[in-house]
Design a protein around this motif. Structure first.
Motif, PDB file in Angstrom:
ATOM      1  N   ILE A  26       0.244  -2.522   4.324  1.00  0.00           N
ATOM      2  CA  ILE A  26       1.453  -1.740   4.072  1.00  0.00           C
ATOM      3  C   ILE A  26       1.013  -0.481   3.334  1.00  0.00           C
ATOM      4  O   ILE A  26       0.239  -0.553   2.374  1.00  0.00           O
ATOM      5  CB  ILE A  26       2.482  -2.529   3.218  1.00  0.00           C
ATOM      6  CG1 ILE A  26       2.852  -3.857   3.890  1.00  0.00           C
ATOM      7  CG2 ILE A  26       3.717  -1.678   2.930  1.00  0.00           C
ATOM      8  CD1 ILE A  26       3.511  -3.738   5.244  1.00  0.00           C
ATOM      9  N   ASP A  27       1.503   0.669   3.777  1.00  0.00           N
ATOM     10  CA  ASP A  27       1.145   1.941   3.164  1.00  0.00           C
ATOM     11  C   ASP A  27       1.400   1.897   1.655  1.00  0.00           C
ATOM     12  O   ASP A  27       2.395   1.334   1.191  1.00  0.00           O
ATOM     13  CB  ASP A  27       1.962   3.062   3.815  1.00  0.00           C
ATOM     14  CG  ASP A  27       1.452   4.426   3.426  1.00  0.00           C
ATOM     15  OD1 ASP A  27       2.019   5.002   2.484  1.00  0.00           O
ATOM     16  OD2 ASP A  27       0.490   4.902   4.049  1.00  0.00           O
ATOM     17  N   ASP A  28       0.483   2.487   0.897  1.00  0.00           N
ATOM     18  CA  ASP A  28       0.559   2.473  -0.571  1.00  0.00           C
ATOM     19  C   ASP A  28       1.917   2.897  -1.109  1.00  0.00           C
ATOM     20  O   ASP A  28       2.402   2.342  -2.095  1.00  0.00           O
ATOM     21  CB  ASP A  28      -0.506   3.398  -1.172  1.00  0.00           C
ATOM     22  CG  ASP A  28      -1.925   2.912  -0.913  1.00  0.00           C
ATOM     23  OD1 ASP A  28      -2.107   1.721  -0.611  1.00  0.00           O
ATOM     24  OD2 ASP A  28      -2.854   3.744  -1.013  1.00  0.00           O
ATOM     25  N   ASP A  29       2.540   3.867  -0.482  1.00  0.00           N
ATOM     26  CA  ASP A  29       3.818   4.395  -0.978  1.00  0.00           C
ATOM     27  C   ASP A  29       4.961   3.379  -0.890  1.00  0.00           C
ATOM     28  O   ASP A  29       6.013   3.595  -1.487  1.00  0.00           O
ATOM     29  CB  ASP A  29       4.230   5.648  -0.191  1.00  0.00           C
ATOM     30  CG  ASP A  29       3.278   6.809  -0.425  1.00  0.00           C
ATOM     31  OD1 ASP A  29       2.566   6.815  -1.444  1.00  0.00           O
ATOM     32  OD2 ASP A  29       3.259   7.716   0.435  1.00  0.00           O
ATOM     33  N   TYR A  30       4.773   2.292  -0.145  1.00  0.00           N
ATOM     34  CA  TYR A  30       5.851   1.331   0.082  1.00  0.00           C
ATOM     35  C   TYR A  30       5.564  -0.037  -0.529  1.00  0.00           C
ATOM     36  O   TYR A  30       6.358  -0.955  -0.384  1.00  0.00           O
ATOM     37  CB  TYR A  30       6.118   1.191   1.585  1.00  0.00           C
ATOM     38  CG  TYR A  30       6.602   2.488   2.169  1.00  0.00           C
ATOM     39  CD1 TYR A  30       7.948   2.814   2.144  1.00  0.00           C
ATOM     40  CD2 TYR A  30       5.707   3.412   2.701  1.00  0.00           C
ATOM     41  CE1 TYR A  30       8.402   4.017   2.653  1.00  0.00           C
ATOM     42  CE2 TYR A  30       6.153   4.621   3.208  1.00  0.00           C
ATOM     43  CZ  TYR A  30       7.488   4.916   3.180  1.00  0.00           C
ATOM     44  OH  TYR A  30       7.930   6.113   3.672  1.00  0.00           O
ATOM     45  N   ARG A  31       4.450  -0.157  -1.226  1.00  0.00           N
ATOM     46  CA  ARG A  31       4.104  -1.442  -1.841  1.00  0.00           C
ATOM     47  C   ARG A  31       4.954  -1.690  -3.084  1.00  0.00           C
ATOM     48  O   ARG A  31       5.436  -0.765  -3.724  1.00  0.00           O
ATOM     49  CB  ARG A  31       2.633  -1.474  -2.208  1.00  0.00           C
ATOM     50  CG  ARG A  31       1.761  -1.488  -0.982  1.00  0.00           C
ATOM     51  CD  ARG A  31       0.318  -1.631  -1.335  1.00  0.00           C
ATOM     52  NE  ARG A  31      -0.482  -1.482  -0.123  1.00  0.00           N
ATOM     53  CZ  ARG A  31      -1.783  -1.362  -0.116  1.00  0.00           C
ATOM     54  NH1 ARG A  31      -2.446  -1.383  -1.254  1.00  0.00           N
ATOM     55  NH2 ARG A  31      -2.419  -1.226   1.013  1.00  0.00           N
TER      56      ARG A  31
END
Length: 141
Positions: A81-86
């Protein structure tokens, strides 16, 4: 947060390669990964994209097999999952979807591998009620 899951076809795999490269810390060339994934698609493997609206925010693979100790099994692989959405509960939603999808395909169990140094994933998987049953060994030729 309303997520959608779309199967990534073999010919569209290069579109998700940047996610795989982030997960793998760019340890393999794009050419090597494309060659390996093209073969994987012919071996009971599926690739899925995770979408928030129209934006792809993650990717994961699923292997389907029958194991003598686990029965028909689904193995989530390269979950990213992209870092911005973790930290927003997306992982729990992704795995809830995986479990339902695997059950719909007749699976009795889910099993996976996690890199020894990936401590955040260990905590996540233990919270998902996975049990550590053994070690995964690799020998290169």
């Amino acid at each position: 947060m309303n997520l959608a899951f779309h199967k990534i076809l073999k010919e569209d795999f290069p579109d998700v390669l940047p996610f795989i490269q982030k997960l793998m810390n760019n340890q393999f060339t794009n050419e090597v990964l494309i060659e390996r994934f093209e073969e994987m698609f012919d071996q009971n493997y599926e690739c899925w994209g995770v979408y928030l609206g129209e934006k792809r925010i993650g990717v994961f693979g699923l292997w389907f097999m029958t194991r003598h100790y686990a029965g028909r099994s689904c193995e989530p692989d390269h979950v990213y999952i992209d870092d911005d959405y973790r930290g927003n509960g997306i992982g729990k939603k992704v795995f809830a979807w995986i479990y339902e999808y695997a059950k719909s395909k007749g699976c009795e169990t889910s099993e996976l591998n996690s890199y020894v140094s990936n401590y955040p994933s260990h905590k996540f998987y233990l919270n998902e009620n996975y049990e550590i049953l053994g070690y995964h060994f690799v020998k290169k030729f």
